[in-house]
Design a protein around this motif. Structure first.
Motif, PDB file in Angstrom:
ATOM      1  N   LEU A 548      52.408  34.583  43.492  1.00  0.00           N
ATOM      2  CA  LEU A 548      52.130  33.498  42.655  1.00  0.00           C
ATOM      3  C   LEU A 548      52.420  33.637  41.188  1.00  0.00           C
ATOM      4  CD1 LEU A 548      48.298  32.846  43.905  1.00  0.00           C
ATOM      5  CD2 LEU A 548      50.387  31.671  44.382  1.00  0.00           C
ATOM      6  N   PRO A 549      52.487  32.781  40.355  1.00  0.00           N
ATOM      7  CA  PRO A 549      52.747  32.850  38.919  1.00  0.00           C
ATOM      8  C   PRO A 549      51.537  33.140  38.045  1.00  0.00           C
ATOM      9  CG  PRO A 549      53.035  30.588  39.468  1.00  0.00           C
ATOM     10  CD  PRO A 549      52.704  31.285  40.861  1.00  0.00           C
ATOM     11  N   GLU A 550      51.952  33.311  36.899  1.00  0.00           N
ATOM     12  CA  GLU A 550      50.674  33.653  35.983  1.00  0.00           C
ATOM     13  C   GLU A 550      50.763  32.551  35.096  1.00  0.00           C
ATOM     14  OE1 GLU A 550      47.571  34.203  34.592  1.00  0.00           O
ATOM     15  OE2 GLU A 550      48.028  36.125  35.735  1.00  0.00           O
ATOM     16  N   PRO A 551      49.637  31.588  35.064  1.00  0.00           N
ATOM     17  CA  PRO A 551      49.713  30.338  34.339  1.00  0.00           C
ATOM     18  C   PRO A 551      48.774  30.804  33.028  1.00  0.00           C
ATOM     19  CG  PRO A 551      47.916  30.207  36.021  1.00  0.00           C
ATOM     20  CD  PRO A 551      48.559  31.609  36.287  1.00  0.00           C
ATOM     21  N   GLN A 552      48.286  31.747  32.864  1.00  0.00           N
ATOM     22  CA  GLN A 552      47.256  31.917  31.625  1.00  0.00           C
ATOM     23  C   GLN A 552      48.180  31.945  30.304  1.00  0.00           C
ATOM     24  OE1 GLN A 552      45.507  35.837  31.252  1.00  0.00           O
ATOM     25  NE2 GLN A 552      44.081  35.153  29.783  1.00  0.00           N
ATOM     26  N   GLY A 553      47.628  31.006  29.564  1.00  0.00           N
ATOM     27  CA  GLY A 553      48.472  30.731  28.596  1.00  0.00           C
ATOM     28  C   GLY A 553      49.549  29.558  28.365  1.00  0.00           C
ATOM     29  N   GLN A 554      49.581  29.225  29.648  1.00  0.00           N
ATOM     30  CA  GLN A 554      50.694  28.384  29.658  1.00  0.00           C
ATOM     31  C   GLN A 554      50.569  27.060  29.633  1.00  0.00           C
ATOM     32  OE1 GLN A 554      53.826  29.405  29.987  1.00  0.00           O
ATOM     33  NE2 GLN A 554      52.891  31.446  29.677  1.00  0.00           N
ATOM     34  N   PRO A 555      51.205  25.960  29.176  1.00  0.00           N
ATOM     35  CA  PRO A 555      50.972  24.517  29.313  1.00  0.00           C
ATOM     36  C   PRO A 555      50.921  23.856  30.766  1.00  0.00           C
ATOM     37  CG  PRO A 555      52.874  25.153  28.041  1.00  0.00           C
ATOM     38  CD  PRO A 555      52.665  26.065  28.640  1.00  0.00           C
ATOM     39  N   LEU A 556      50.105  23.202  31.093  1.00  0.00           N
ATOM     40  CA  LEU A 556      49.959  22.330  32.438  1.00  0.00           C
ATOM     41  C   LEU A 556      51.236  21.866  32.610  1.00  0.00           C
ATOM     42  CD1 LEU A 556      46.070  20.959  32.504  1.00  0.00           C
ATOM     43  CD2 LEU A 556      46.912  22.888  33.446  1.00  0.00           C
TER      44      LEU A 556
END
Length: 640
Positions: A548-556
């Protein structure tokens, strides 16, 4: 796409992959990086709407745990047993109507109690029961229609109805939220929740009760899903997780206050207790009727689906409430929006997820995580309960223990995710769940087998203490896995299909919760195998979580292409990988520039230089802030 998500590359059709449509870079897709900051960021308007999504979370918590009181099993006394030559009086020995649907005992002439299987075709040897509840109410659905002995299976059907209705509601309402918008789903769910919830209180038999509970669960699912999506889409990346966890705390708060609410509904003169409790649970949803006017549609969904005319009016309204002057904004968002007003809306469905290469795999992994988390949670909860405890103490102690564990989980998840990120926190809690499950299944047997002292009582006591300890740890970690799996899906699923993707994960969670009444219906037969299967699933999930990727701090992500570009980070750091590709110890100084060599070298140099020139500036994020220049070394010749 905004910084942090590399542009999706074109792929040839292979392995079932269908190339996604790409459009020219524009300002409008950059909602988190440009649109919302231009409108005031996470300003006063957004904060007010997030608070409005918190208020119903308390009511949802009450509704989700109402089964513990509406369908609680009572303590039964046989008043008129069916026995030949025996006269039983009110003082006959009491028999526990089993909790969780185990068959009621059978009375024999010698006053002994035996438990047998309902499926065996036998009936309780009692004509009339006197039933007493220990959960705060003096009467509920079970005591109202005497759902004991050969009618006990109807209680499980009533429990199934709410969960099955929720599962169907998550799937259907998720698709509707993507196609028609979040606001229509929210309003329809509130209206029909009131209708079916009030109708449940006036049920005339258990069949009517179970049917109406199905539709109540359906509407409850639509309400939960739409509020969750709206809350996520209102927030900037730095606020998403904290705002979601506040709602989780309120839902657990509803679970904690539910026994007090049930106690207040006891012994009402005009209605049965369970009817009053049902009306008290449904009544607060009336406060959501003004949401028809005060709660707007999601701006993020309007922009992602190209509802540009509605988007323009909403952006001006948001800017006005946040006290932002759009007339002087330098980004040119409104100017670009004016040029796009002629476009027709484009809606999407969750089925389009199958045309992607990475996105559907991520959602499937999270579905399995959610199913495993809620499924194994029931295994730990059953192992924690003391079968020898008194019914009154067992009911209240177990209920408050589970609520306390849920509250402790919410408190622990916040710092864990802050330190380790979404993927790291989810992986950590899944590892703890797997260890607790495997130790509970294997270590307890080894304690008795290799014990130096063959003291059966001491061994049983030690096993019991270890089992309770592992159960509490497992319930804690599995609840965290469930919370993070749902939130993870909401972050990595594109806006155009976020409702459908979140509905799949929530429906998987519903299937996990459905295992509890299924096991109770079968009198806990196959419980050990049930636990073993979910323990194996935790090991599988640990492996899959690494993908899985790491979405923390990333734009939706907004479009399917954005969601497809959400991939896990490479193992080597970009700088190290660049050195591996460019540095070499070989000496090419003696290579003669033959015509053939010059021809091949020149062609390669031009091709590589052209490719590097096409690399977008957003690739700077993937290289740790270092933009690769338009020069390279090919076959020992440096090109520019």
């Amino acid at each position: 796409m905004a910084v942090g998500q590399p542009e999706a590359q074109d792929h040839p059709p292979e392995n079932g992959f269908t190339p996604l449509d790409h459009t020219a870079p524009k300002l409008l897709p950059h909602i988190d990086g440009l649109i919302l900051p231009t409108l005031g960021g996470f300003g006063k308007h957004q904060k007010q709407l997030v608070v409005l999504t918190w208020i119903p979370a308390l009511f949802i918590g009450l509704s989700q745990f109402s089964d513990y009181f509406l369908l609680a099993h009572p303590i039964g006394t046989c008043v008129q047993p069916i026995l030949n030559g025996t006269n039983w009086t009110l003082g006959s020995p009491q028999s526990n109507v089993p909790n969780g649907g185990t068959p009621a005992p059978y009375l024999h002439g010698n006053s002994t109690l035996e438990r047998d299987s309902i499926s065996g075709g036998m009936h309780c040897a009692c004509k009339e029961w006197r039933l007493e509840l220990q959960t705060g109410l003096s009467q509920n659905v079970v005591t109202k229609w005497n759902l004991v002995c050969d009618s006990a299976w109807k209680v499980h059907i009533a429990k199934f109805s709410l969960l099955v209705g929720s599962i169907v509601g998550y799937l259907v309402m998720g698709v509707m939220a993507d196609w028609f918008g979040r606001h229509p789903v929210l309003i329809l769910s509130v209206l029909f929740m009131l209708v079916f919830g009030v109708a449940v209180a006036f049920s005339v038999n258990v069949t009517m009760f179970s049917t109406l509970r199905f539709f109540e669960g359906f509407c409850l699912a639509g309400l939960t899903l739409s509020l969750y999506v709206l809350r996520i889409e209102l927030c900037l990346p730095a606020w998403r997780f904290s705002m979601t966890m506040v709602a989780s705390f309120l839902m657990v708060g509803g679970q904690l206050v539910m026994p007090g609410v049930a106690a207040l509904c006891r012994n009402w003169p005009l209605r049965d207790d369970w009817q009053v409790l049902q009306l008290v649970i449904i009544g607060p949803f009336v406060l959501m009727l003004p949401y028809v006017w005060i709660f707007p549609e999601s701006l993020r969904w309007l922009l992602a689906t190209q509802h540009y005319r509605r988007s323009k009016a909403m952006m001006l309204r948001i800017a006005q409430k946040n006290q932002v002057d759009m007339a002087t904004e330098p980004s040119g968002v409104l100017a670009e929006l004016e040029q796009e007003l002629h476009k027709k809306p484009q809606r999407s469905c969750i089925v389009k997820m199958m045309s992607t290469r990475n996105l559907w795999k991520n959602i499937v992994v999270l579905c399995v995580n959610s199913l495993t988390g809620y499924g194994i949670h029931h295994c730990f909860a059953r192992s924690m309960m003391d079968p020898e405890a008194q019914p009154t103490a067992m009911c209240h102690a177990d209920y408050y223990t589970m609520a306390g564990i849920a509250m402790a989980t919410c408190l622990a998840v916040c710092p864990a995710v802050g330190l380790m990120g979404r993927r790291g926190g989810l992986l950590t809690f899944m590892i703890i769940t797997a260890l607790a499950s495997l130790l509970q299944l294997g270590l307890l047997n080894l304690i008795g087998k290799y014990s130096l002292r063959h003291d059966i009582v001491l061994t049983d006591t030690l096993n019991r203490k270890f089992s309770v300890a592992f159960s509490i740890i497992g319930m804690f970690s599995s609840h965290a896995v469930s919370i993070l799996s749902i939130f993870f899906c909401a972050e990595i699923t594109p806006t155009v299909i976020r409702g459908g993707g979140l509905g799949l994960v929530l429906a998987s969670a519903g299937f996990g919760m459905l295992t509890a009444p299924i096991m109770e219906l079968h009198n806990q037969k196959g419980y050990f195998l049930h636990h073993v299967i979910f323990a194996c699933c935790t090991l599988l999930c640990i492996i899959c979580l690494l993908l899985l990727p790491e979405p923390q701090g990333q734009p939706l992500p907004e479009s399917l292409a954005d969601g497809e570009s959400f991939t896990r980070q490479i193992l080597l750091r970009p700088g190290e990988q660049h050195l591996l590709l460019t540095k070499t110890d070989r000496d090419y100084s003696r290579v003669h520039d033959t015509p053939l060599h010059l021809s091949a070298t020149g062609g390669a140099t031009v091709a590589v230089a052209t490719a590097l020139a096409a690399v977008p500036s957003s690739y700077a994020y993937a290289t740790g802030g270092e933009v690769i220049g338009n020069s390279t070394v090919a076959n020992g010749v440096r090109g520019s």
